[in-house]
Structure formats: C-alpha cells, structure tokens
Design a protein around this motif. Structure first.
Motif, PDB file in Angstrom:
ATOM      1  N   LEU A 185      -3.334  34.582   6.287  1.00  0.00           N
ATOM      2  CA  LEU A 185      -4.848  34.540   5.676  1.00  0.00           C
ATOM      3  C   LEU A 185      -5.240  33.304   5.351  1.00  0.00           C
ATOM      4  CD1 LEU A 185      -6.675  36.792   3.884  1.00  0.00           C
ATOM      5  CD2 LEU A 185      -4.850  35.982   1.907  1.00  0.00           C
ATOM      6  N   SER A 186      -4.625  32.355   5.030  1.00  0.00           N
ATOM      7  CA  SER A 186      -5.201  31.082   4.924  1.00  0.00           C
ATOM      8  C   SER A 186      -5.879  30.454   6.246  1.00  0.00           C
ATOM      9  CB  SER A 186      -4.007  29.995   4.333  1.00  0.00           C
ATOM     10  OG  SER A 186      -3.149  29.570   5.459  1.00  0.00           O
ATOM     11  N   VAL A 187      -5.231  30.749   7.384  1.00  0.00           N
ATOM     12  CA  VAL A 187      -5.680  30.302   8.848  1.00  0.00           C
ATOM     13  C   VAL A 187      -7.245  30.682   8.945  1.00  0.00           C
ATOM     14  CG1 VAL A 187      -5.312  30.229  11.193  1.00  0.00           C
ATOM     15  CG2 VAL A 187      -3.411  29.868   9.737  1.00  0.00           C
ATOM     16  N   LEU A 188      -7.258  32.400   8.622  1.00  0.00           N
ATOM     17  CA  LEU A 188      -8.500  33.074   8.800  1.00  0.00           C
ATOM     18  C   LEU A 188      -9.659  32.514   7.884  1.00  0.00           C
ATOM     19  CD1 LEU A 188      -7.180  36.687   8.938  1.00  0.00           C
ATOM     20  CD2 LEU A 188      -8.121  35.199  11.017  1.00  0.00           C
ATOM     21  N   ALA A 189      -9.222  32.074   6.647  1.00  0.00           N
ATOM     22  CA  ALA A 189     -10.125  31.609   5.792  1.00  0.00           C
ATOM     23  C   ALA A 189     -10.672  30.218   6.193  1.00  0.00           C
ATOM     24  CB  ALA A 189      -9.466  31.501   4.439  1.00  0.00           C
ATOM     25  N   ARG A 190      -9.777  29.229   6.919  1.00  0.00           N
ATOM     26  CA  ARG A 190     -10.020  28.156   7.346  1.00  0.00           C
ATOM     27  C   ARG A 190     -11.195  28.165   8.537  1.00  0.00           C
ATOM     28  NH1 ARG A 190      -6.782  23.402   9.468  1.00  0.00           N
ATOM     29  NH2 ARG A 190      -7.858  22.582  11.263  1.00  0.00           N
ATOM     30  N   HIS A 191     -11.204  29.490   9.058  1.00  0.00           N
ATOM     31  CA  HIS A 191     -12.229  29.552   9.939  1.00  0.00           C
ATOM     32  C   HIS A 191     -13.264  30.463   9.576  1.00  0.00           C
ATOM     33  CE1 HIS A 191      -8.540  28.304  12.358  1.00  0.00           C
ATOM     34  NE2 HIS A 191      -9.530  27.576  13.088  1.00  0.00           N
ATOM     35  N   GLY A 192     -13.622  30.511   8.327  1.00  0.00           N
ATOM     36  CA  GLY A 192     -14.492  31.322   7.759  1.00  0.00           C
ATOM     37  C   GLY A 192     -14.440  32.776   8.030  1.00  0.00           C
ATOM     38  N   VAL A 193     -13.287  33.238   8.296  1.00  0.00           N
ATOM     39  CA  VAL A 193     -13.131  34.834   8.545  1.00  0.00           C
ATOM     40  C   VAL A 193     -12.853  35.437   7.236  1.00  0.00           C
ATOM     41  CG1 VAL A 193     -12.005  36.595   9.796  1.00  0.00           C
ATOM     42  CG2 VAL A 193     -12.568  34.637  10.771  1.00  0.00           C
ATOM     43  N   LEU A 194     -14.005  36.183   6.632  1.00  0.00           N
ATOM     44  CA  LEU A 194     -13.696  36.763   5.555  1.00  0.00           C
ATOM     45  C   LEU A 194     -13.705  38.176   5.103  1.00  0.00           C
ATOM     46  CD1 LEU A 194     -15.519  33.929   3.196  1.00  0.00           C
ATOM     47  CD2 LEU A 194     -13.007  33.894   3.507  1.00  0.00           C
ATOM     48  N   PRO A 195     -12.834  38.889   4.587  1.00  0.00           N
ATOM     49  CA  PRO A 195     -13.002  40.253   4.705  1.00  0.00           C
ATOM     50  C   PRO A 195     -14.179  41.029   3.598  1.00  0.00           C
ATOM     51  CG  PRO A 195     -11.103  39.735   3.227  1.00  0.00           C
ATOM     52  CD  PRO A 195     -11.914  38.493   3.874  1.00  0.00           C
ATOM     53  N   ALA A 196     -14.594  42.264   3.904  1.00  0.00           N
ATOM     54  CA  ALA A 196     -15.420  42.764   3.008  1.00  0.00           C
ATOM     55  C   ALA A 196     -14.675  43.768   2.215  1.00  0.00           C
ATOM     56  CB  ALA A 196     -16.487  43.660   3.806  1.00  0.00           C
ATOM     57  N   ALA A 197     -13.329  44.096   2.481  1.00  0.00           N
ATOM     58  CA  ALA A 197     -12.469  44.840   1.828  1.00  0.00           C
ATOM     59  C   ALA A 197     -11.156  44.545   2.242  1.00  0.00           C
ATOM     60  CB  ALA A 197     -12.849  46.452   2.016  1.00  0.00           C
ATOM     61  N   ALA A 198      -9.945  45.281   1.403  1.00  0.00           N
ATOM     62  CA  ALA A 198      -8.627  44.919   2.051  1.00  0.00           C
ATOM     63  C   ALA A 198      -7.714  46.279   1.425  1.00  0.00           C
ATOM     64  CB  ALA A 198      -8.071  43.760   1.398  1.00  0.00           C
ATOM     65  N   ALA A 199      -6.557  46.386   2.093  1.00  0.00           N
ATOM     66  CA  ALA A 199      -5.613  47.325   2.056  1.00  0.00           C
ATOM     67  C   ALA A 199      -4.344  46.943   2.377  1.00  0.00           C
ATOM     68  CB  ALA A 199      -5.922  48.703   2.444  1.00  0.00           C
ATOM     69  N   GLY A 200      -3.268  47.423   1.828  1.00  0.00           N
ATOM     70  CA  GLY A 200      -1.982  47.116   2.397  1.00  0.00           C
ATOM     71  C   GLY A 200      -1.158  48.397   2.513  1.00  0.00           C
ATOM     72  N   HIS A 201      -0.170  48.307   3.371  1.00  0.00           N
ATOM     73  CA  HIS A 201       0.974  49.302   3.391  1.00  0.00           C
ATOM     74  C   HIS A 201       2.080  48.890   2.439  1.00  0.00           C
ATOM     75  CE1 HIS A 201       3.849  52.330   4.885  1.00  0.00           C
ATOM     76  NE2 HIS A 201       2.629  52.719   5.841  1.00  0.00           N
ATOM     77  N   SER A 202       2.459  49.812   1.478  1.00  0.00           N
ATOM     78  CA  SER A 202       3.623  49.499   0.580  1.00  0.00           C
ATOM     79  C   SER A 202       3.331  48.066   0.064  1.00  0.00           C
ATOM     80  CB  SER A 202       4.870  49.811   1.448  1.00  0.00           C
ATOM     81  OG  SER A 202       5.818  49.989   0.270  1.00  0.00           O
ATOM     82  N   PHE A 203       4.727  47.294   0.531  1.00  0.00           N
ATOM     83  CA  PHE A 203       4.428  45.874  -0.176  1.00  0.00           C
ATOM     84  C   PHE A 203       3.287  45.190  -0.011  1.00  0.00           C
ATOM     85  CE2 PHE A 203       5.098  41.386   1.036  1.00  0.00           C
ATOM     86  CZ  PHE A 203       5.351  40.942   0.066  1.00  0.00           C
ATOM     87  N   GLY A 204       2.572  45.470   1.143  1.00  0.00           N
ATOM     88  CA  GLY A 204       1.365  44.675   1.665  1.00  0.00           C
ATOM     89  C   GLY A 204       0.233  44.837   0.612  1.00  0.00           C
ATOM     90  N   GLU A 205       0.565  45.820  -0.348  1.00  0.00           N
ATOM     91  CA  GLU A 205      -0.833  45.948  -1.240  1.00  0.00           C
ATOM     92  C   GLU A 205      -0.718  44.918  -2.299  1.00  0.00           C
ATOM     93  OE1 GLU A 205      -1.580  49.647  -4.376  1.00  0.00           O
ATOM     94  OE2 GLU A 205      -1.690  50.032  -2.334  1.00  0.00           O
ATOM     95  N   LEU A 206       0.118  44.133  -2.349  1.00  0.00           N
ATOM     96  CA  LEU A 206       0.483  42.903  -3.398  1.00  0.00           C
ATOM     97  C   LEU A 206      -0.158  41.950  -2.408  1.00  0.00           C
ATOM     98  CD1 LEU A 206       3.984  42.292  -4.654  1.00  0.00           C
ATOM     99  CD2 LEU A 206       1.860  42.950  -6.080  1.00  0.00           C
ATOM    100  N   THR A 207       0.010  41.799  -1.193  1.00  0.00           N
ATOM    101  CA  THR A 207      -0.910  40.622  -0.304  1.00  0.00           C
ATOM    102  C   THR A 207      -2.166  40.920  -0.270  1.00  0.00           C
ATOM    103  OG1 THR A 207       1.055  40.878   1.099  1.00  0.00           O
ATOM    104  CG2 THR A 207      -0.593  39.229   1.578  1.00  0.00           C
ATOM    105  N   ALA A 208      -2.698  42.173  -0.442  1.00  0.00           N
ATOM    106  CA  ALA A 208      -3.967  42.595  -0.587  1.00  0.00           C
ATOM    107  C   ALA A 208      -4.942  42.076  -1.599  1.00  0.00           C
ATOM    108  CB  ALA A 208      -4.321  44.135  -0.304  1.00  0.00           C
TER     109      ALA A 208
END
Length: 453
Positions: A185-208
């Motif tokens: 996520l930090s590498v994407l942010a470094r390159h200005g790639v930002l999401p309009a929305a997020a979701a995770g699968h099970s544990f991934g919801e915390l990361t979202a």
C-alpha cells in the motif's frame, strides 16, 4: 527464493497518435543498447509520461536483459496492420482510452502468505523500513516476524517445508500478511495510486480500514497481531476448534445439501459463483466432504487452525471485541465495504466497532461485496498484498462484464515482488489512472535500504 536480477526499469511512452507512438517505440528500441542507456531512457520517459495521453504503452522488466526485446516486440506489434486486431503481446501494457469507472483496492486474508513474500519491496523502498520496525515491535516474539518472512536461503526441502508451516500458523500468518499488504500500500501511495474504495477478504478487512485511514498504523498492526493470536487459540477451551473446507459449487447447491442433510456447518465464505467455504466441527466437515463426494463436488479441507466465521471461534471473538472497544476509529476517507453486509462501513465509530467486532463469527459475502462495488461504478480492482486469489475471484464473479482485476503480486513469488509491482504500475497507468512513475526508484537491489536477513 526469487530468481536473480539486476534492477527493474520502467519505460513509459505516451503519444497523440499511433504513428507518433510507433516512432517513439522504434527510437526507444534503438536507444536500449545497455544498462546506462536504458536507465536514462527509463528516467526520461517516466518524467515525460502522462496517463492522459491518448495512447499509452509501458514496459517493465530487468535491465539489460528483457527491456530491448520487449520494445522490439512492441514495435512489431504496432507496425502490424490494425485490421488484423492482434491482441496486445504479454507484458506489454497498452491503453487507448480514458480510465473507465473507479479504481478500488482489495486486501487478501489468511492463506495468501508464503515465505519471502514482498522481499524485494523491502530492499527497494524506504517506506518499508518504518512499517517493518513498527510491526516487529508489535509482534515482539522470537523468532521475529522478519525471521519468519525472510529466513536465510536454504536448499533443504524439509527446512523449506518447516518454514512454510511456521508462517502458516494463524498467529504468524495474519500479522505477516498485514505487514506485507501495508508495505504494498505504501509503495502504491508513493506513486500516487490512490483508491476510490476498498474491501478485504476476512483478515484483509482490517487492512482495508487502515487504507481508508479509519485505523492508524500502530492500531492496525496491533489488531492484526491480536486477531491472529486470538484466532490461533480459538476453540482450545471447548476442545473443539473445528475445520474449514473449500467446495467447488454454487452457493444455492451447497445450502440445499446442508439443509437436506441437516449438517452442522455454515457457509462461511461466499467466494465466487463456483467456490464456497464451509466451517464447522471436524466431524460435520468430514460428513459434508463425503456428501460432496457422492454429489461429484470437489471438496478440500483447508490447513487452518479453526472453523473461522462460525460459532466455534467465540473464544477469539470476545477478546477481539474487547480490544476493538478500546481502539480509536476515525471517519473513513473512502468507502470500505464490509464482508458481513457487503455494504460500506458506517461513519459512526461505535457502529464500526460493532460491525468489526462481529466479523469473526459471521460469514464473508465476497460475491455481493464485489457486486455492490461494481454497482457503485468500481471497474478496476487491484489486489494489494501477497498472492492473486482475490483478483481471480473477481474475474469469476464479474465474468464478461467490463472490468479489470489484477494483483500487485501477480506471480506470487515466481518473480521478484518489485517486478510484479512495476508491472502493476504499468497496467494502472495504461488503463488511464494517475500514477507518478517519475517516483520509481533508481537504486539497485545491492544498494539495499533494509536488511531482510
């Protein structure tokens, strides 16, 4: 272990017309005569690139081996008559229209982990250092999280299996996946790639929720470690931790079999039209496995420590809910779609705590999560973290409807993670989404920013 490589370069070309793009690719292929020339070509092209260019063509690979070859392949493809409608060659990223719809991030859960995941991202990007340090402090165990993720290279098969097994343990896997996903996520942010929305699968919801700034860095890593620790102990008090099993069939068919046979299992994960996951007591799962066999349905028990998303993990849910109650939640900066409701999380912090607190006990409805995101004009789904399971599920769910779904770790360790990331940035830019490619690092792997051994 990843194969050896020198450095990763990105060539990014934008043009007003096909003729102009043909000329740029031809000139680039001529310039790509060695490491120094390709480095200069990459830096110059990335500074000049705009995702708003009518035509966009991007390449990422090792230097000096593959860049020149791919430029020549791209040149031959562009020179072919358009009427032949030749498909874009593999690993050539091309776009000729503006971005369609919004872009969202998806974050994986347990099962996506593998030893050495994200290794070369850690050595390439300075952003990884503080995140790794904070995760190590929160994990605070021996062996350390870094030791589990990046052990010394070995040729011994038994040792390799032992390391994979140790990382698969729930109390290690979840914080490890959280750490690597957060670095991606930090590498994407470094390159200005930002999401309009997020979701995770099970544990991934915390990361979202972390991606949406609902959780700060330390609280996210603390919850990730605690969730894994609590779930590893689930069922120990009652003596029945249960089991999970993946089945290759539609949800309606499986629900009918559960009702007909009165099986003591729940449909814990609605993953795709053709894949579901069941949770329940071990004996009930064995019963369902036999029922599936008789109905010619593929069924495979999963190597997890408990029957997640069922009543059998109540031992984990209670302390996790208590920890959540004392955690500060901020208003999400982007919508985060919850597994339980398949709808965006509410803004109210107490409502967030209640929904997240029940997450461990309730089923994951990934199918309707993706469907609702699509209904809200999400057209590009980027899986952020180890593996490429979720992007595959999205493709199954959406079928032939217009969309793009891919992972920043598409090879799942078969090639360096930094190459997977570079190719993902190329794909994002080719689709017409903002990507600040001039921020791609020039340091080679031997100029490591952070030791991983």
């Amino acid at each position: 272990m990843n194969p050896p490589y020198d450095r990763i370069e990105i060539i990014a070309l934008g043009a007003e017309s096909r003729e102009d793009l043909q000329k740029q690719v031809k000139d680039a292929a001529k310039q790509a005569s060695g490491t120094a020339a390709i480095k200069q070509l990459g830096e110059t092209s990335r500074r000049a690139f705009s995702e708003n260019a009518p035509l966009r063509l991007l390449i990422a690979d090792t230097v000096p081996g593959q860049i020149r070859e791919k430029l020549q392949i791209a040149e031959n493809w562009l020179n072919a008559p358009e009427k032949e409608a030749n498909p874009v060659p593999p690993e050539i990223f091309y776009g000729n229209r503006a971005s369609e719809g919004k872009l969202a991030f998806l974050f994986p859960g347990q099962g996506s982990q593998y030893v050495n995941m994200g290794r070369s991202l850690v050595t390439h990007f300075a952003e990884a250092g503080p995140i790794m340090k904070m995760a190590e402090t929160v994990f605070d165990r021996n062996p350390s999280l870094r030791a589990h993720l990046y052990p010394p290279e070995t040729q011994e098969k038994d040792e390799e299996r032992s390391r994979q097994e140790a990382l698969r343990s729930t109390d290690v896997a979840q914080p490890a996946i959280g750490l690597v996903s957060r670095i991606c996520l930090s590498v994407l942010a470094r390159h200005g790639v930002l999401p309009a929305a997020a979701a995770g699968h099970s544990f991934g919801e915390l990361t979202a929720l972390c991606a949406a700034k609902s959780l700060d860095e330390n609280d996210f890593l603390t919850l990730a470690a605690a969730r894994g620790r609590f779930m590893a102990l689930a069922g120990k008090n009652s003596g029945e931790s249960g089991q999970m099993m993946a089945v290759r069939a539609g949800a309606k068919q499986i629900e009918e079999l559960i009702r007909t046979h009165r099986a003591d299992v729940v449909l814990a994960n609605r993953n795709s039209p053709k894949q579901q996951v069941l949770s329940g007591p071990r004996q009930a799962i064995e019963q369902m496995q036999e029922i599936c066999r008789k109905n010619r349905i593929m069924a495979k028990p999963l190597p997890v420590s408990a029957a997640f998303h069922s009543r059998l993990v109540m031992d984990a849910a209670a302390p996790f809910q208590e920890l959540i109650a004392n955690t500060k939640f901020h208003r999400q900066q982007i919508p985060v779609y919850a597994n339980t409701t398949a709808l965006p999380y509410p803004d109210d912090p107490d409502a967030v705590r209640q929904l997240l607190g029940g997450h461990l006990l309730k089923p994951v409805d990934f199918i309707n999560t993706v469907e609702n995101m699509y209904a809200d004009e999400i057209r590009t789904f980027v899986e952020v973290g180890p593996g490429a399971v979720l992007s595959g599920l999205v493709r199954q769910i959406l079928g032939t409807r217009p969309h793009a779904a891919f992972s920043v770790d598409a090879s799942a360790g078969r090639q360096p993670a930094v190459l997977d990331m570079a190719q993902s940035l190329c794909r994002i830019a080719a689709l017409g989404y903002p990507a600040q490619l001039h921020r791609w690092p020039s340091a080679s792997p031997d100029q490591a920013l952070l030791s991983v051994c």
